[in-house]
Design a protein around this motif. Structure first.
Motif, PDB file in Angstrom:
ATOM      1  N   GLU A 123       4.779  -4.080 -12.760  1.00 44.86           N
ATOM      2  CA  GLU A 123       6.022  -4.105 -13.532  1.00 44.86           C
ATOM      3  C   GLU A 123       7.010  -5.163 -13.038  1.00 44.86           C
ATOM      4  N   ARG A 124       7.134  -5.336 -11.694  1.00 43.94           N
ATOM      5  CA  ARG A 124       8.225  -6.156 -11.161  1.00 43.94           C
ATOM      6  C   ARG A 124       7.779  -7.287 -10.235  1.00 43.94           C
ATOM      7  N   LEU A 125       6.768  -7.056  -9.404  1.00 42.83           N
ATOM      8  CA  LEU A 125       6.347  -8.113  -8.484  1.00 42.83           C
ATOM      9  C   LEU A 125       4.982  -7.795  -7.900  1.00 42.83           C
ATOM     10  N   TYR A 126       4.311  -8.838  -7.436  1.00 42.97           N
ATOM     11  CA  TYR A 126       3.061  -8.684  -6.686  1.00 42.97           C
ATOM     12  C   TYR A 126       3.372  -8.803  -5.197  1.00 42.97           C
ATOM     13  N   SER A 127       2.917  -7.810  -4.410  1.00 39.87           N
ATOM     14  CA  SER A 127       3.210  -7.803  -2.982  1.00 39.87           C
ATOM     15  C   SER A 127       2.063  -8.344  -2.142  1.00 39.87           C
ATOM     16  N   CYS A 128       0.825  -8.221  -2.612  1.00 38.80           N
ATOM     17  CA  CYS A 128      -0.316  -8.768  -1.879  1.00 38.80           C
ATOM     18  C   CYS A 128      -1.511  -8.899  -2.814  1.00 38.80           C
ATOM     19  N   MET A 129      -2.467  -9.737  -2.429  1.00 39.73           N
ATOM     20  CA  MET A 129      -3.654  -9.971  -3.245  1.00 39.73           C
ATOM     21  C   MET A 129      -4.754 -10.588  -2.402  1.00 39.73           C
ATOM     22  N   SER A 130      -5.993 -10.411  -2.862  1.00 41.03           N
ATOM     23  CA  SER A 130      -7.135 -10.951  -2.114  1.00 41.03           C
ATOM     24  C   SER A 130      -8.345 -11.052  -3.033  1.00 41.03           C
ATOM     25  N   PHE A 131      -9.122 -12.135  -2.873  1.00 43.89           N
ATOM     26  CA  PHE A 131     -10.398 -12.274  -3.561  1.00 43.89           C
ATOM     27  C   PHE A 131     -11.490 -11.539  -2.776  1.00 43.89           C
ATOM     28  N   SER A 132     -12.524 -11.107  -3.483  1.00 45.52           N
ATOM     29  CA  SER A 132     -13.708 -10.556  -2.825  1.00 45.52           C
ATOM     30  C   SER A 132     -14.475 -11.674  -2.135  1.00 45.52           C
ATOM     31  N   SER A 133     -15.380 -11.310  -1.233  1.00 42.79           N
ATOM     32  CA  SER A 133     -16.104 -12.325  -0.453  1.00 42.79           C
ATOM     33  C   SER A 133     -16.979 -13.210  -1.336  1.00 42.79           C
ATOM     34  N   GLU A 134     -17.496 -12.672  -2.432  1.00 43.39           N
ATOM     35  CA  GLU A 134     -18.283 -13.476  -3.366  1.00 43.39           C
ATOM     36  C   GLU A 134     -17.398 -14.225  -4.355  1.00 43.39           C
ATOM     37  N   GLY A 135     -16.132 -13.839  -4.432  1.00 45.11           N
ATOM     38  CA  GLY A 135     -15.173 -14.576  -5.243  1.00 45.11           C
ATOM     39  C   GLY A 135     -15.091 -14.183  -6.694  1.00 45.11           C
ATOM     40  N   ASN A 136     -15.890 -13.209  -7.136  1.00 41.81           N
ATOM     41  CA  ASN A 136     -15.873 -12.851  -8.556  1.00 41.81           C
ATOM     42  C   ASN A 136     -14.813 -11.807  -8.898  1.00 41.81           C
ATOM     43  N   LYS A 137     -14.249 -11.151  -7.877  1.00 39.42           N
ATOM     44  CA  LYS A 137     -13.215 -10.149  -8.109  1.00 39.42           C
ATOM     45  C   LYS A 137     -11.926 -10.549  -7.387  1.00 39.42           C
ATOM     46  N   LEU A 138     -10.818 -10.060  -7.919  1.00 40.65           N
ATOM     47  CA  LEU A 138      -9.511 -10.241  -7.293  1.00 40.65           C
ATOM     48  C   LEU A 138      -8.826  -8.883  -7.250  1.00 40.65           C
ATOM     49  N   ALA A 139      -8.299  -8.519  -6.091  1.00 42.89           N
ATOM     50  CA  ALA A 139      -7.507  -7.298  -5.955  1.00 42.89           C
ATOM     51  C   ALA A 139      -6.044  -7.679  -5.810  1.00 42.89           C
ATOM     52  N   THR A 140      -5.176  -7.011  -6.562  1.00 44.04           N
ATOM     53  CA  THR A 140      -3.735  -7.233  -6.449  1.00 44.04           C
ATOM     54  C   THR A 140      -3.037  -5.894  -6.274  1.00 44.04           C
ATOM     55  N   VAL A 141      -1.901  -5.914  -5.585  1.00 44.75           N
ATOM     56  CA  VAL A 141      -1.066  -4.717  -5.460  1.00 44.75           C
ATOM     57  C   VAL A 141       0.347  -5.078  -5.879  1.00 44.75           C
ATOM     58  N   GLY A 142       0.926  -4.238  -6.714  1.00 46.24           N
ATOM     59  CA  GLY A 142       2.295  -4.436  -7.151  1.00 46.24           C
ATOM     60  C   GLY A 142       3.283  -3.770  -6.215  1.00 46.24           C
ATOM     61  N   GLY A 143       4.516  -4.217  -6.276  1.00 45.02           N
ATOM     62  CA  GLY A 143       5.580  -3.587  -5.525  1.00 45.02           C
ATOM     63  C   GLY A 143       6.216  -2.463  -6.328  1.00 45.02           C
ATOM     64  N   ALA A 144       7.403  -2.004  -5.891  1.00 47.37           N
ATOM     65  CA  ALA A 144       8.120  -0.959  -6.608  1.00 47.37           C
ATOM     66  C   ALA A 144       8.410  -1.431  -8.045  1.00 47.37           C
ATOM     67  N   PRO A 145       8.380  -0.557  -9.038  1.00 52.42           N
ATOM     68  CA  PRO A 145       8.266   0.894  -8.894  1.00 52.42           C
ATOM     69  C   PRO A 145       6.862   1.449  -9.009  1.00 52.42           C
ATOM     70  N   ASP A 146       5.845   0.622  -9.331  1.00 47.74           N
ATOM     71  CA  ASP A 146       4.541   1.192  -9.680  1.00 47.74           C
ATOM     72  C   ASP A 146       3.529   1.198  -8.532  1.00 47.74           C
ATOM     73  N   PHE A 147       3.585   0.185  -7.620  1.00 46.96           N
ATOM     74  CA  PHE A 147       2.657   0.092  -6.487  1.00 46.96           C
ATOM     75  C   PHE A 147       1.192   0.184  -6.949  1.00 46.96           C
ATOM     76  N   LEU A 148       0.874  -0.506  -8.036  1.00 48.87           N
ATOM     77  CA  LEU A 148      -0.465  -0.404  -8.613  1.00 48.87           C
ATOM     78  C   LEU A 148      -1.462  -1.313  -7.900  1.00 48.87           C
ATOM     79  N   LEU A 149      -2.615  -0.746  -7.539  1.00 52.76           N
ATOM     80  CA  LEU A 149      -3.764  -1.517  -7.068  1.00 52.76           C
ATOM     81  C   LEU A 149      -4.641  -1.800  -8.278  1.00 52.76           C
ATOM     82  N   THR A 150      -4.882  -3.075  -8.541  1.00 53.23           N
ATOM     83  CA  THR A 150      -5.667  -3.487  -9.712  1.00 53.23           C
ATOM     84  C   THR A 150      -6.817  -4.363  -9.262  1.00 53.23           C
TER      85      THR A 150
END
Length: 250
Positions: A123-150
């Motif tokens: 909703e508001r910002l990305y706090s951290c992110m990382s690619f998988s070792s093979e590079g085909n996936k990306l993980a992101t985490v949002g900050g407040a208010p949702d703190f979503l791991l995608t």
């Protein structure tokens, strides 16, 4: 001209330009950026032996190590940059924005060409992110208010899975090097261990909170995922904690 005033009216301040707008004009140009965003975690990444990627206010910055020359890539989102990371091939890098419904922007390197835009991850910002070792996936985490791991299949701009990472700030996210179905997140007063699991209703993202037990609850600012699946983390006391599953082994 910077300001105007009517004969009987107050002085009206000049309109402040958006950083992206400043970049597109010929009147103003960024000459040098001093320092970097020290309040953004994990924001210095190696692109190759000559360049590093970092963040500086409203922009991602590509710095030539030998000369210090800096190229700025301004965020299209209204409040700048929240996080960045580099693809394991060093051929791409990701920049997560800040503002109302920010996006993740995937650029090619060394071309600096915008390749993909990932929408709807927070909703508001990305706090951290990382690619998988093979590079085909990306993980992101949002900050407040949702703190979503995608979890994204970034090349197709598609969300694979998502879940609430925690109820407070998350500092880190990473995939296990040997298994991109396993992830770890950590942050304010917690560490959490995730797996992408097949269930009767389909693929799910399941997370187990680390149990500190007799050890004092701690923020977890850094950790290392071991080849055998265990995780070694730091703590506020200075002790190293070895996690087996979601329990402390040492």
């Amino acid at each position: 001209d910077g300001a105007g005033a009517g004969a009987d009216g107050p002085v009206v301040p000049a309109r402040i330009r958006d950083p992206c707008e400043v970049q597109s004009t010929t009147a103003l140009a960024v000459q040098h950026g001093f320092g970097f965003a020290s309040n953004v975690r994990n924001n210095v990444h190696i692109l190759d032996e000559d360049f590093v990627l970092t963040t500086a206010g409203s922009a991602a910055a590509i710095v030539e190590v030998r000369t210090g020359a800096t190229e700025f890539i301004f965020s299209p989102d209204e409040q700048g940059v929240g996080a960045c990371c580099v693809h394991p091939s060093r051929s791409f890098f990701a920049v997560g924005g800040k503002g109302a419904k920010p996006n993740v922007y995937i650029y090619s390197f060394p071309e600096r060409k915008l390749e993909r835009v990932l929408r709807g991850g927070t909703e508001r910002l990305y706090s951290c992110m990382s690619f998988s070792s093979e590079g085909n996936k990306l993980a992101t985490v949002g900050g407040a208010p949702d703190f979503l791991l995608t979890i994204w299949e970034w090349d197709k701009e598609r969300i694979i899975l998502r879940n609430k990472a925690f109820a407070q700030e998350v500092y880190n996210v990473s995939f296990a090097a040997q298994n991109d179905g396993l992830l770890t997140t950590s942050g304010l007063g917690h560490i959490r261990f995730w797996k992408m699991a097949s269930t009767f209703t389909g693929l799910k993202l399941q997370g187990d909170i680390g149990k500190f037990g007799k050890v004092e609850l701690s923020d977890v600012s850094a950790y290392a995922m071991m080849p055998d699946g265990k995780v070694l983390s730091g703590s506020e006391s200075g002790s190293l904690l070895l996690w087996d599953g979601n329990f402390i082994k040492l």
